[in-house]
Design a protein around this motif. Structure first.
Motif, short mmCIF file in Angstrom:
data_model
loop_
_atom_site.label_atom_id
_atom_site.label_comp_id
_atom_site.label_asym_id
_atom_site.label_seq_id
_atom_site.Cartn_x
_atom_site.Cartn_y
_atom_site.Cartn_z
N ARG A 16 -12.30 1.21 2.31
CA ARG A 16 -13.22 2.32 2.03
C ARG A 16 -12.65 3.64 2.54
N ARG A 17 -12.11 3.63 3.75
CA ARG A 17 -11.57 4.86 4.34
C ARG A 17 -10.32 5.34 3.58
N ALA A 18 -9.48 4.40 3.20
CA ALA A 18 -8.26 4.78 2.47
C ALA A 18 -8.62 5.44 1.14
N GLN A 19 -9.62 4.88 0.47
CA GLN A 19 -10.04 5.45 -0.81
C GLN A 19 -10.71 6.81 -0.62
N ALA A 20 -11.55 6.91 0.42
CA ALA A 20 -12.29 8.16 0.64
C ALA A 20 -11.37 9.31 1.02
N THR A 21 -10.32 9.01 1.77
CA THR A 21 -9.40 10.07 2.22
C THR A 21 -8.26 10.32 1.25
N GLY A 22 -8.02 9.38 0.34
CA GLY A 22 -6.95 9.55 -0.64
C GLY A 22 -5.56 9.51 -0.04
N ILE A 23 -5.39 8.80 1.08
CA ILE A 23 -4.07 8.75 1.71
C ILE A 23 -3.06 8.09 0.76
N ALA A 24 -1.87 8.68 0.71
CA ALA A 24 -0.87 8.19 -0.23
C ALA A 24 0.50 8.02 0.40
N SER A 25 0.58 8.15 1.73
CA SER A 25 1.87 8.01 2.42
C SER A 25 1.62 7.74 3.89
N PRO A 26 2.63 7.25 4.61
CA PRO A 26 2.50 7.09 6.06
C PRO A 26 2.20 8.41 6.76
N GLU A 27 2.75 9.50 6.25
CA GLU A 27 2.49 10.81 6.85
C GLU A 27 1.02 11.18 6.74
N ASP A 28 0.39 10.81 5.64
CA ASP A 28 -1.05 11.08 5.48
C ASP A 28 -1.86 10.37 6.57
N VAL A 29 -1.44 9.15 6.92
CA VAL A 29 -2.13 8.39 7.97
C VAL A 29 -2.04 9.14 9.30
N ARG A 30 -0.88 9.68 9.59
CA ARG A 30 -0.67 10.35 10.88
C ARG A 30 -1.44 11.67 10.98
N THR A 31 -1.64 12.34 9.88
CA THR A 31 -2.27 13.66 9.93
C THR A 31 -3.78 13.63 9.74
N LEU A 32 -4.36 12.45 9.53
CA LEU A 32 -5.82 12.35 9.48
C LEU A 32 -6.39 12.68 10.86
N ASP A 33 -7.66 13.07 10.88
CA ASP A 33 -8.30 13.35 12.17
C ASP A 33 -9.07 12.14 12.69
N HIS A 34 -8.85 10.99 12.08
CA HIS A 34 -9.50 9.75 12.53
C HIS A 34 -8.64 8.57 12.09
N ALA A 35 -8.95 7.41 12.62
CA ALA A 35 -8.22 6.20 12.25
C ALA A 35 -8.55 5.79 10.83
N VAL A 36 -7.58 5.21 10.15
CA VAL A 36 -7.85 4.67 8.81
C VAL A 36 -8.18 3.19 8.90
N ALA B 100 0.83 -1.20 0.00
CA ALA B 100 0.00 0.00 0.00
C ALA B 100 0.87 1.25 0.00
N ALA B 101 0.37 2.30 -0.62
CA ALA B 101 1.13 3.56 -0.68
C ALA B 101 1.39 4.13 0.71
N TYR B 102 0.52 3.81 1.66
CA TYR B 102 0.64 4.38 3.00
C TYR B 102 1.29 3.42 3.99
N ALA B 103 1.89 2.34 3.48
CA ALA B 103 2.60 1.39 4.35
C ALA B 103 3.92 1.98 4.81
N GLU B 104 4.34 1.59 6.02
CA GLU B 104 5.66 1.98 6.50
C GLU B 104 6.73 1.24 5.72
N ASP B 105 7.82 1.93 5.43
CA ASP B 105 8.95 1.35 4.71
C ASP B 105 10.10 1.18 5.69
N PRO B 106 10.50 -0.06 6.00
CA PRO B 106 11.60 -0.23 6.97
C PRO B 106 12.89 0.46 6.54
#
Length: 392
Positions: free
Chosen positions: A273-293, A9-15
């Motif tokens: 559904r949430r990932a598509q609706a919010t358009g998250i494309a990076s781990p940083e996007d996950v952190r800056t959302l106002d709710h859980a993905v 996924a585009a929003y997965a953490e990269d070790p």
């Protein structure tokens, strides 16, 4: 036909892009940073002790019931499966899942409640904070540092897998987190990685399912009584209809297995559904959302709430469990008060350290000693402290 494994996924953490460790170390030649964290947790003393720490039933009540260790393994298995299906970093999700209960004291939530009470005047007690202290300070295995020196991403997931925690930093019991964060910013006001969120949901899936299993096996309620309970009821009915002559113990396991599958499917669908609706494309996007993905759907959350209500009424507050809780709290309370009043009865290593501390510091040391005990060790230590005949 098997379901294909998701691409990353585009929003997965990269070790390879990890923020590293508080104390820099050479990278492993054979493991990613997150896999190395997992191995450090598995080899930790606190992890081994989980084998005889209460989930719901105290260790001596039977060896078929879940302990903190078997619970953590089940959470890790579900977390890894979810992360893989979502295209996330499975090592990181598994690592956070394995670590999430390291700070639990003996006797489960009864032990935590008693330590909270005894520590009220000395900064309080919180098992999530204790877990963090275990991996950053209390484990002593390496010559260059205390704790396990885990990666930033693992530490972040350990302390905020359930969401942002900046609002808790004013609590006395969270002072250790505030102090650590001042030296090593974990962005406590943001959400953690999707992998950490997966670990949190895996915890919910694991304990609700295995508590149903353990509750029936312990005779606290019957399989037939679950038919009208949301979430589990339809799976009991379906399994019974499909296998009418099956042994009830097998039907119980089949119903639980189906409920796990349904909850996993729900998380996958809602997260997609949430990932598509919010358009998250990076781990940083996950952190800056106002709710859980990573989340359950609304319908699943409502059914899960109803199941928890049933378990609270019929299992967690059952008179047999209450009786054990009462005994457990008295054991810990009596030991805490004795160690505070007579620190010279502590083991030598702990007594030496206690002499160098003020009252609050000694209380924290006593709390750490008790919190690290297994159920069995706490019971035996209490008997040795309060019954002379044990030494015969």
């Amino acid at each position: 036909m098997p379901t294909p494994i998701s691409l990353k996924a585009a929003y997965a953490e990269d070790p390879a892009a990890s923020r590293g460790r508080k104390l820099p170390e050479p990278e492993s030649r054979t493991r990613t940073p997150f896999a190395r964290d997992r191995d450090r947790i598995i080899h930790a003393t606190a992890f081994r002790r989980l084998k005889e720490k209460t989930q719901v039933f105290v260790a001596h009540e039977g060896d078929h019931f879940r302990t903190r260790l078997t619970h953590s393994l089940e959470v890790a298995q579900i977390a890894r499966s979810l992360a893989t299906a979502l295209g996330l970093d499975a090592d990181l999700a598994e690592t956070i899942a394995l670590a999430h209960d390291l700070g639990h004291p003996p006797f489960g939530h009864a032990g935590e409640d008693e330590l909270q009470l005894q520590m009220q005047a000395y900064g309080g007690f919180d098992h999530n904070v204790q877990t963090f202290r275990v991996v950053t300070k209390l484990e002593r295995r390496y010559p260059r540092f205390d704790g396990l020196n885990l990666t930033w991403e693992t530490l972040e997931g350990v302390i905020k897998h359930n969401g942002p925690v900046a609002d808790k930093l004013d609590k006395p019991s969270w002072s250790a987190i505030a102090e650590f964060d001042a030296q090593y910013d974990l962005r406590l006001d943001s959400w953690a990685s999707a992998e950490a969120q997966v670990a949190a949901l895996a915890d919910d899936i694991a304990y609700n399912n295995h508590d149903v299993d353990d509750g029936v096996q312990a005779g606290l309620f019957q399989l037939s009584e679950l038919l009208e309970v949301p979430l589990i009821g339809p799976h009991v009915a379906a399994a019974t209809a499909e296998f009418p002559d099956c042994d009830p113990s097998i039907l119980r396991l089949e119903a639980v297995r189906r409920m796990i599958g349904a909850m996993v499917d729900d998380v996958l669908a809602e997260t997609g559904r949430r990932a598509q609706a919010t358009g998250i494309a990076s781990p940083e996007d996950v952190r800056t959302l106002d709710h859980a993905v990573v989340a359950f759907s609304r319908d699943m959350a409502e059914d899960l709430s109803a199941l928890r209500t049933f378990l609270m009424e019929r299992m967690y507050r059952h008179w047999r469990v209450n009786r054990t809780r009462s005994q457990a709290r008295r054991i810990l309370a009596e030991m805490f008060l004795l160690f505070m009043g007579e620190p010279d009865v502590l083991p030598t290593e702990w007594y030496v350290r206690a002499q160098k501390r003020d009252e609050a510091g000694r209380a924290r040391l006593v709390c750490d000693y008790i919190a690290g005990m297994t159920d069995r060790f706490a019971i035996e230590e209490h008997r040795k402290l309060f019954h002379l005949d044990v030494w015969n």
